[in-house]
Design a protein around this motif. Sequence first.
Motif, mmCIF file in Angstrom:
data_model
loop_
_atom_site.group_PDB
_atom_site.id
_atom_site.type_symbol
_atom_site.label_atom_id
_atom_site.label_comp_id
_atom_site.label_asym_id
_atom_site.label_seq_id
_atom_site.Cartn_x
_atom_site.Cartn_y
_atom_site.Cartn_z
ATOM 1 N N GLN A 131 4.799 30.140 0.271
ATOM 2 C CA GLN A 131 6.042 29.418 -0.163
ATOM 3 C C GLN A 131 6.539 28.554 1.141
ATOM 4 O O GLN A 131 6.886 29.065 2.105
ATOM 5 C CB GLN A 131 7.108 30.065 -0.347
ATOM 6 C CG GLN A 131 8.376 29.623 -1.103
ATOM 7 C CD GLN A 131 9.475 30.744 -1.539
ATOM 8 O OE1 GLN A 131 8.801 31.799 -1.800
ATOM 9 N NE2 GLN A 131 10.625 30.355 -1.741
ATOM 10 N N LYS A 174 11.169 25.146 -0.345
ATOM 11 C CA LYS A 174 10.802 25.011 -1.713
ATOM 12 C C LYS A 174 11.029 26.528 -2.527
ATOM 13 O O LYS A 174 11.303 27.454 -1.900
ATOM 14 C CB LYS A 174 9.139 25.262 -1.868
ATOM 15 C CG LYS A 174 8.499 23.920 -1.198
ATOM 16 C CD LYS A 174 8.763 22.778 -2.105
ATOM 17 C CE LYS A 174 8.027 21.366 -1.555
ATOM 18 N NZ LYS A 174 8.359 20.376 -2.447
ATOM 19 N N ASP A 175 11.132 26.516 -3.775
ATOM 20 C CA ASP A 175 11.689 27.673 -4.455
ATOM 21 C C ASP A 175 10.611 28.408 -4.803
ATOM 22 O O ASP A 175 9.148 28.078 -4.630
ATOM 23 C CB ASP A 175 12.317 27.225 -5.926
ATOM 24 C CG ASP A 175 13.601 26.423 -5.555
ATOM 25 O OD1 ASP A 175 14.045 25.496 -6.018
ATOM 26 O OD2 ASP A 175 14.322 26.898 -4.831
ATOM 27 N N ARG A 176 10.831 29.724 -5.367
ATOM 28 C CA ARG A 176 9.912 30.752 -5.503
ATOM 29 C C ARG A 176 8.842 30.473 -6.526
ATOM 30 O O ARG A 176 7.791 30.651 -6.301
ATOM 31 C CB ARG A 176 10.593 32.034 -6.128
ATOM 32 C CG ARG A 176 9.743 33.041 -6.521
ATOM 33 C CD ARG A 176 10.482 34.164 -7.158
ATOM 34 N NE ARG A 176 9.744 35.363 -7.531
ATOM 35 C CZ ARG A 176 9.441 36.364 -7.082
ATOM 36 N NH1 ARG A 176 10.142 36.610 -5.909
ATOM 37 N NH2 ARG A 176 8.623 37.580 -7.494
ATOM 38 N N TRP A 177 9.253 29.415 -7.525
ATOM 39 C CA TRP A 177 8.126 29.113 -8.680
ATOM 40 C C TRP A 177 7.304 27.956 -8.041
ATOM 41 O O TRP A 177 6.261 27.550 -8.823
ATOM 42 C CB TRP A 177 8.848 28.601 -9.862
ATOM 43 C CG TRP A 177 9.940 27.750 -9.678
ATOM 44 C CD1 TRP A 177 9.699 26.127 -9.457
ATOM 45 C CD2 TRP A 177 11.561 27.867 -9.496
ATOM 46 N NE1 TRP A 177 10.960 25.592 -9.474
ATOM 47 C CE2 TRP A 177 11.958 26.621 -9.489
ATOM 48 C CE3 TRP A 177 12.121 28.915 -9.569
ATOM 49 C CZ2 TRP A 177 13.388 26.217 -9.122
ATOM 50 C CZ3 TRP A 177 13.474 28.623 -9.074
ATOM 51 C CH2 TRP A 177 13.890 27.562 -9.147
ATOM 52 N N GLU A 178 7.586 27.574 -6.753
ATOM 53 C CA GLU A 178 6.615 26.670 -6.132
ATOM 54 C C GLU A 178 5.713 27.169 -5.461
ATOM 55 O O GLU A 178 4.770 26.690 -4.510
ATOM 56 C CB GLU A 178 7.530 25.496 -5.470
ATOM 57 C CG GLU A 178 8.445 24.840 -6.626
ATOM 58 C CD GLU A 178 9.308 23.793 -5.784
ATOM 59 O OE1 GLU A 178 10.263 23.935 -5.313
ATOM 60 O OE2 GLU A 178 8.861 22.531 -5.797
#
Length: 127
Positions: free
Chosen positions: A39, A43-47
């Motif tokens: 990560q 950036k976010d978790r889903w990225e």
Amino acid sequence: EAQFVESGGGLVQAGGSLRLSCAVSGFSLSDYAIGWFRQAPGKDRWEREGVSCISSRDGRTHYADSVKGRFTISSDSGLNTVYLNMNNLKPEDTGVYYCAVGVFLAFVGKNGNPDYWGQGTQVTVSS
């Protein structure tokens, strides 16, 4: 519930090397892969990007295009401990690296959904 012991992160200059290790126990999957997501800062978790993994069934490996030729994944027999040798590190490799266990395809691309996540280890590459 799976238990993870991750180690090996740190700060390194561009061009340097680091080795991550991940020991996993306490889970029951018949056909799985172990590997890492990362990560990037901001950036976010889903990225989270699937970086590399190794299959329990046949030892096949996967690498993200961005790390091919620089990173090498390996394991001891039985996939009790998995290692990620990271060479020629670049500033864009900076991020939190999460060890994970899941199906092989979960590690391909971004926003993968492995069954288990480790706690993560910070890798910082300075320019």
